[in-house]
Design a protein around this motif. Structure first.
Motif, mmCIF file in Angstrom:
data_model
loop_
_atom_site.group_PDB
_atom_site.id
_atom_site.type_symbol
_atom_site.label_atom_id
_atom_site.label_comp_id
_atom_site.label_asym_id
_atom_site.label_seq_id
_atom_site.Cartn_x
_atom_site.Cartn_y
_atom_site.Cartn_z
ATOM 1 N N TRP A 47 56.600 -11.575 18.237
ATOM 2 C CA TRP A 47 56.618 -12.054 19.620
ATOM 3 C C TRP A 47 55.235 -12.547 20.025
ATOM 4 O O TRP A 47 55.093 -13.618 20.624
ATOM 5 N N LEU A 86 54.442 -15.926 18.496
ATOM 6 C CA LEU A 86 55.196 -16.991 19.172
ATOM 7 C C LEU A 86 54.547 -17.354 20.512
ATOM 8 O O LEU A 86 54.398 -18.537 20.833
ATOM 9 N N VAL A 87 54.171 -16.340 21.278
ATOM 10 C CA VAL A 87 53.539 -16.581 22.580
ATOM 11 C C VAL A 87 52.218 -17.314 22.394
ATOM 12 O O VAL A 87 51.925 -18.287 23.083
ATOM 13 N N GLY A 139 52.733 -20.873 21.639
ATOM 14 C CA GLY A 139 53.529 -21.622 22.605
ATOM 15 C C GLY A 139 54.910 -21.989 22.087
ATOM 16 O O GLY A 139 55.516 -22.960 22.557
ATOM 17 N N GLN A 140 55.427 -21.215 21.153
ATOM 18 C CA GLN A 140 56.736 -21.500 20.568
ATOM 19 C C GLN A 140 57.849 -20.840 21.379
ATOM 20 O O GLN A 140 57.611 -19.973 22.217
ATOM 21 N N THR A 141 59.054 -21.248 21.101
ATOM 22 C CA THR A 141 60.231 -20.732 21.798
ATOM 23 C C THR A 141 60.475 -19.278 21.414
ATOM 24 O O THR A 141 60.464 -18.920 20.237
ATOM 25 N N ILE A 142 60.717 -18.472 22.440
ATOM 26 C CA ILE A 142 61.004 -17.051 22.234
ATOM 27 C C ILE A 142 62.487 -16.837 22.500
ATOM 28 O O ILE A 142 62.993 -17.187 23.570
ATOM 29 N N THR A 143 63.174 -16.261 21.531
ATOM 30 C CA THR A 143 64.609 -16.014 21.660
ATOM 31 C C THR A 143 64.862 -14.638 22.274
ATOM 32 O O THR A 143 63.959 -13.781 22.289
ATOM 33 N N ASP A 177 63.896 -12.018 19.863
ATOM 34 C CA ASP A 177 62.447 -11.774 19.802
ATOM 35 C C ASP A 177 62.027 -10.820 20.914
ATOM 36 O O ASP A 177 61.240 -9.896 20.690
#
Length: 168
Positions: free
Chosen positions: A34, A37-38, A41-45, A48
């Motif tokens: 997580w 990803l943060v 700047g990627q998409t967090i599902t 996640d």
């Protein structure tokens, strides 16, 4: 007068917290993923977030249980160090326990600061400094218990497992 053993609630809290602590130390992949990803700047599902939440909730439980343990320690007391333990190592044990309690409060608080409030410095301290210090203290704590059990042959381990009924 100091008790001979830790109380049943103290022992349950000790071993329950040990499981939670090792769970969070060993299975930190969800929160680390997580975080990456943060940071990128990627998409967090939702998966996640759920994985990161598990780590966070276990950490919060550790914090609450540490406060409860400290309260029980104050109310019920703790057994004295065995006579076989050299005074210098008794001091080392006291310092180690104090630092463990401090980390069991600071680690969750720094994790909360990082996860819920986005404080990067708190996250760096949590993952890069406190985590390493916690591992070192846990190794020292376990080594100390094993030295008591197999070298000095004291009842230290029994006091935190099944309890002792009387002094030998």
């Amino acid at each position: 007068m100091a008790p001979l053993s830790y109380s049943v609630p103290q022992r349950i809290l000790h071993w329950g917290m040990a499981l939670l602590i090792f769970f969070n130390l060993i299975f930190s992949d969800g929160i680390e993923h997580w975080h990456h990803l943060v940071r990128r700047g990627q998409t967090i599902t939702p998966d996640d977030i759920a994985a990161a939440n598990i780590h966070a909730y276990v950490g919060i439980a550790i914090l609450l249980l540490a406060v409860l343990r400290l309260a029980l320690r104050r109310i019920q007391g703790v057994p004295v160090a065995p006579a076989e333990e050299p005074p210098l190592l008794s001091l080392v044990a006291k310092v180690t326990h104090g630092l463990l309690y401090l980390l069991l409060i600071l680690m969750p608080l720094s994790g909360i600061g990082a996860y819920y409030f986005g404080n990067g410095t708190a996250g760096d301290v949590h993952a890069d400094i406190l985590k390493v210090v916690l591992w070192a203290l846990l190794v020292a704590h376990i080594a100390g218990a094993l030295v008591h059990q197999f070298y000095w042959k004291t009842d230290v381990l029994a006091r935190m497992t099944h309890g002792v009924r009387k002094r030998a």
